[in-house]
Each structure stands twice: as C-alpha cells, then as structure tokens.
Motif scaffolding. Structure first.
Motif, PDB file in Angstrom:
ATOM      1  N   THR A 190      16.963 -52.322 -79.932  1.00 40.84           N
ATOM      2  CA  THR A 190      15.996 -51.235 -79.937  1.00 40.84           C
ATOM      3  C   THR A 190      15.643 -50.948 -81.387  1.00 40.84           C
ATOM      4  O   THR A 190      16.530 -50.790 -82.227  1.00 40.84           O
ATOM      5  CB  THR A 190      16.578 -49.971 -79.269  1.00 40.84           C
ATOM      6  OG1 THR A 190      16.911 -50.287 -77.912  1.00 40.84           O
ATOM      7  CG2 THR A 190      15.593 -48.820 -79.304  1.00 40.84           C
ATOM      8  N   HIS A 191      14.344 -50.913 -81.678  1.00 42.34           N
ATOM      9  CA  HIS A 191      13.862 -50.670 -83.038  1.00 42.34           C
ATOM     10  C   HIS A 191      13.063 -49.371 -83.031  1.00 42.34           C
ATOM     11  O   HIS A 191      12.075 -49.262 -82.309  1.00 42.34           O
ATOM     12  CB  HIS A 191      12.939 -51.801 -83.503  1.00 42.34           C
ATOM     13  CG  HIS A 191      13.563 -53.155 -83.426  1.00 42.34           C
ATOM     14  ND1 HIS A 191      14.263 -53.708 -84.469  1.00 42.34           N
ATOM     15  CD2 HIS A 191      13.595 -54.079 -82.428  1.00 42.34           C
ATOM     16  CE1 HIS A 191      14.691 -54.912 -84.126  1.00 42.34           C
ATOM     17  NE2 HIS A 191      14.300 -55.152 -82.881  1.00 42.34           N
ATOM     18  N   THR A 192      13.483 -48.414 -83.827  1.00 41.44           N
ATOM     19  CA  THR A 192      12.728 -47.175 -83.980  1.00 41.44           C
ATOM     20  C   THR A 192      11.686 -47.399 -85.062  1.00 41.44           C
ATOM     21  O   THR A 192      12.025 -47.604 -86.233  1.00 41.44           O
ATOM     22  CB  THR A 192      13.649 -46.000 -84.355  1.00 41.44           C
ATOM     23  OG1 THR A 192      14.639 -45.871 -83.327  1.00 41.44           O
ATOM     24  CG2 THR A 192      12.865 -44.712 -84.478  1.00 41.44           C
ATOM     25  N   VAL A 237       6.018 -52.860 -94.456  1.00 41.65           N
ATOM     26  CA  VAL A 237       7.305 -52.985 -95.145  1.00 41.65           C
ATOM     27  C   VAL A 237       8.440 -52.805 -94.146  1.00 41.65           C
ATOM     28  O   VAL A 237       9.411 -53.562 -94.132  1.00 41.65           O
ATOM     29  CB  VAL A 237       7.417 -51.976 -96.309  1.00 41.65           C
ATOM     30  CG1 VAL A 237       8.843 -51.899 -96.836  1.00 41.65           C
ATOM     31  CG2 VAL A 237       6.446 -52.338 -97.417  1.00 41.65           C
ATOM     32  N   TRP A 238       8.308 -51.794 -93.262  1.00 42.69           N
ATOM     33  CA  TRP A 238       9.332 -51.572 -92.240  1.00 42.69           C
ATOM     34  C   TRP A 238       9.460 -52.805 -91.345  1.00 42.69           C
ATOM     35  O   TRP A 238      10.572 -53.294 -91.100  1.00 42.69           O
ATOM     36  CB  TRP A 238       8.997 -50.331 -91.393  1.00 42.69           C
ATOM     37  CG  TRP A 238       9.905 -50.218 -90.216  1.00 42.69           C
ATOM     38  CD1 TRP A 238      11.163 -49.695 -90.205  1.00 42.69           C
ATOM     39  CD2 TRP A 238       9.659 -50.695 -88.885  1.00 42.69           C
ATOM     40  NE1 TRP A 238      11.712 -49.813 -88.956  1.00 42.69           N
ATOM     41  CE2 TRP A 238      10.810 -50.413 -88.129  1.00 42.69           C
ATOM     42  CE3 TRP A 238       8.583 -51.324 -88.271  1.00 42.69           C
ATOM     43  CZ2 TRP A 238      10.913 -50.747 -86.781  1.00 42.69           C
ATOM     44  CZ3 TRP A 238       8.679 -51.662 -86.929  1.00 42.69           C
ATOM     45  CH2 TRP A 238       9.835 -51.366 -86.201  1.00 42.69           C
ATOM     46  N   VAL A 283      12.184 -61.500 -78.232  1.00 46.23           N
ATOM     47  CA  VAL A 283      11.665 -61.173 -76.907  1.00 46.23           C
ATOM     48  C   VAL A 283      12.728 -60.347 -76.187  1.00 46.23           C
ATOM     49  O   VAL A 283      13.918 -60.660 -76.239  1.00 46.23           O
ATOM     50  CB  VAL A 283      11.334 -62.450 -76.109  1.00 46.23           C
ATOM     51  CG1 VAL A 283      10.989 -62.126 -74.667  1.00 46.23           C
ATOM     52  CG2 VAL A 283      10.186 -63.201 -76.768  1.00 46.23           C
ATOM     53  N   GLY A 284      12.300 -59.275 -75.558  1.00 46.11           N
ATOM     54  CA  GLY A 284      13.214 -58.378 -74.852  1.00 46.11           C
ATOM     55  C   GLY A 284      13.563 -57.129 -75.642  1.00 46.11           C
ATOM     56  O   GLY A 284      14.081 -56.161 -75.085  1.00 46.11           O
ATOM     57  N   ASP A 285      13.307 -57.134 -76.957  1.00 46.88           N
ATOM     58  CA  ASP A 285      13.566 -55.945 -77.768  1.00 46.88           C
ATOM     59  C   ASP A 285      12.621 -54.825 -77.370  1.00 46.88           C
ATOM     60  O   ASP A 285      11.532 -55.067 -76.847  1.00 46.88           O
ATOM     61  CB  ASP A 285      13.371 -56.239 -79.254  1.00 46.88           C
ATOM     62  CG  ASP A 285      14.484 -57.082 -79.859  1.00 46.88           C
ATOM     63  OD1 ASP A 285      15.438 -57.426 -79.137  1.00 46.88           O
ATOM     64  OD2 ASP A 285      14.383 -57.413 -81.056  1.00 46.88           O
ATOM     65  N   THR A 286      13.048 -53.604 -77.645  1.00 47.30           N
ATOM     66  CA  THR A 286      12.237 -52.426 -77.354  1.00 47.30           C
ATOM     67  C   THR A 286      11.855 -51.741 -78.650  1.00 47.30           C
ATOM     68  O   THR A 286      12.697 -51.549 -79.530  1.00 47.30           O
ATOM     69  CB  THR A 286      13.010 -51.438 -76.462  1.00 47.30           C
ATOM     70  OG1 THR A 286      13.349 -52.089 -75.240  1.00 47.30           O
ATOM     71  CG2 THR A 286      12.193 -50.189 -76.163  1.00 47.30           C
ATOM     72  N   LEU A 287      10.581 -51.386 -78.755  1.00 48.07           N
ATOM     73  CA  LEU A 287      10.099 -50.570 -79.868  1.00 48.07           C
ATOM     74  C   LEU A 287      10.026 -49.135 -79.375  1.00 48.07           C
ATOM     75  O   LEU A 287       9.495 -48.870 -78.289  1.00 48.07           O
ATOM     76  CB  LEU A 287       8.707 -51.004 -80.310  1.00 48.07           C
ATOM     77  CG  LEU A 287       8.534 -52.421 -80.814  1.00 48.07           C
ATOM     78  CD1 LEU A 287       7.077 -52.680 -81.166  1.00 48.07           C
ATOM     79  CD2 LEU A 287       9.415 -52.679 -82.025  1.00 48.07           C
ATOM     80  N   ASN A 296       7.939 -46.022 -75.518  1.00 50.56           N
ATOM     81  CA  ASN A 296       8.685 -47.281 -75.608  1.00 50.56           C
ATOM     82  C   ASN A 296       7.818 -48.450 -75.177  1.00 50.56           C
ATOM     83  O   ASN A 296       7.084 -48.345 -74.188  1.00 50.56           O
ATOM     84  CB  ASN A 296       9.925 -47.242 -74.715  1.00 50.56           C
ATOM     85  CG  ASN A 296      10.913 -46.184 -75.135  1.00 50.56           C
ATOM     86  OD1 ASN A 296      10.946 -45.759 -76.284  1.00 50.56           O
ATOM     87  ND2 ASN A 296      11.733 -45.744 -74.210  1.00 50.56           N
ATOM     88  N   PHE A 297       7.932 -49.537 -75.912  1.00 47.05           N
ATOM     89  CA  PHE A 297       7.252 -50.783 -75.582  1.00 47.05           C
ATOM     90  C   PHE A 297       8.272 -51.909 -75.655  1.00 47.05           C
ATOM     91  O   PHE A 297       8.996 -52.013 -76.642  1.00 47.05           O
ATOM     92  CB  PHE A 297       6.116 -51.088 -76.562  1.00 47.05           C
ATOM     93  CG  PHE A 297       4.939 -50.168 -76.451  1.00 47.05           C
ATOM     94  CD1 PHE A 297       3.851 -50.513 -75.656  1.00 47.05           C
ATOM     95  CD2 PHE A 297       4.915 -48.969 -77.146  1.00 47.05           C
ATOM     96  CE1 PHE A 297       2.755 -49.664 -75.564  1.00 47.05           C
ATOM     97  CE2 PHE A 297       3.828 -48.119 -77.055  1.00 47.05           C
ATOM     98  CZ  PHE A 297       2.747 -48.461 -76.257  1.00 47.05           C
ATOM     99  N   THR A 298       8.313 -52.745 -74.634  1.00 48.55           N
ATOM    100  CA  THR A 298       9.187 -53.909 -74.645  1.00 48.55           C
ATOM    101  C   THR A 298       8.386 -55.112 -75.112  1.00 48.55           C
ATOM    102  O   THR A 298       7.277 -55.345 -74.639  1.00 48.55           O
ATOM    103  CB  THR A 298       9.767 -54.172 -73.235  1.00 48.55           C
ATOM    104  OG1 THR A 298      10.516 -53.024 -72.838  1.00 48.55           O
ATOM    105  CG2 THR A 298      10.674 -55.387 -73.231  1.00 48.55           C
TER     106      THR A 298
END
Length: 153
Positions: free
Chosen positions: A25-27, A46-47, A55-59, A97-99
């Motif tokens: 999970t990435h904030t 930069v972030w 693939v599969g990570d969540t923003l 949230n976006f996957t």
C-alpha cells in the motif's frame, strides 16, 4: 528419501520467496497527502520515483479540503490536465483507493479547478518487476525441476 524432501522443501521455499511478495500500500505523497504541492509540479514525480510499484499494489490518496482524484487513460490527458477518458469513476471522498491492476503506466489527476496544472497529478510507472505471467512461468520451471530431481533420486 529424506534427500528428496529436502530438495522439494528448498524449492518450495525459493518459490514462496519469489512468488509470495505481498501487495503493498502506497500513500500518495506520504506526509504531503493529495493536495496542490507547495513545491510545485515536481513534488509527486519525486515521490513516485522513490517508490517501487507492482501489480496488485494499492494507492491511497488522502486529502483535506476540496479535491478529487481521477485515473485518466492517456499521457495526453495527464499532460493537458483533462479528464475526458476517466478509467472508473472520479473519487470525491478521502481516502480514495486505487489498485494497480496492470503493469502499464497509470495517470492520476485532480480535476478541481486548476489543481492539476499546479502540480496535483502523479504518474505511476513500473520498473523491472516481473509480470504475473513471467512469475507464473518461473513457478512452472521450478515445479519441472523438482519433478526431474525426484525422478532421478
């Protein structure tokens, strides 16, 4: 017999390590959150450059005030801050949230007023990570190797 199980166990551990990486999970923006960046347009690039996406990570987009987040389909829309071809729906409530469901470049913008042109946009790219297909092929090779070793013991 014990040697066979040792080899199989070793291969199973290798496969689990290679294949078993959990989605992250990435904030977005970390402590900055999803806002008009005070540092200008470079803040979110930069972030994103310091993150590794799979693939599969969540923003997770967190914000206060009047913002939204839209996943746009093309680099042109991202560059021009237009939301003509939104993928999914524009999210208007925080957190949004976006996957990351494919390993193509993903583009996100804020569609409120001129927020995007002031830098409230982020491009998510994938590095040299293995695609699910490549990871699946790797597991097939490990399985074939294990069967081959077992048949020769």
């Amino acid at each position: 017999m014990a040697g066979r199980f040792g080899v199989i166990g070793c291969l199973a551990v290798i496969a689990a390590v290679v294949m078993g990486a959990a989605a992250d999970t990435h904030t977005v923006g970390d402590g900055l959150g999803w806002t008009i960046p005070p540092g200008g347009k470079i803040a979110y690039s930069v972030w994103a450059d310091k993150e590794t996406f799979e693939v599969g990570d969540t923003l997770v987009f967190n914000w206060n005030g009047t913002h939204d987040v839209a996943r746009v389909s093309t680099k042109e829309e991202f560059d021009n801050c237009t939301a003509n071809n939104v993928t999914g729906t524009i999210q208007t409530a925080s957190p949004a949230n976006f996957t990351l469901d494919t390993n193509v470049t993903h583009y996100f913008i804020c569609t409120i007023n001129n927020h995007c042109s002031l830098g409230q946009k982020v491009k998510i790219t994938f590095g040299n990570s293995a695609s699910p297909l490549a990871a699946g092929a790797f597991s097939v090779v490990l399985f074939a190797l294990a069967v081959s070793i077992m048949s020769h013991m």
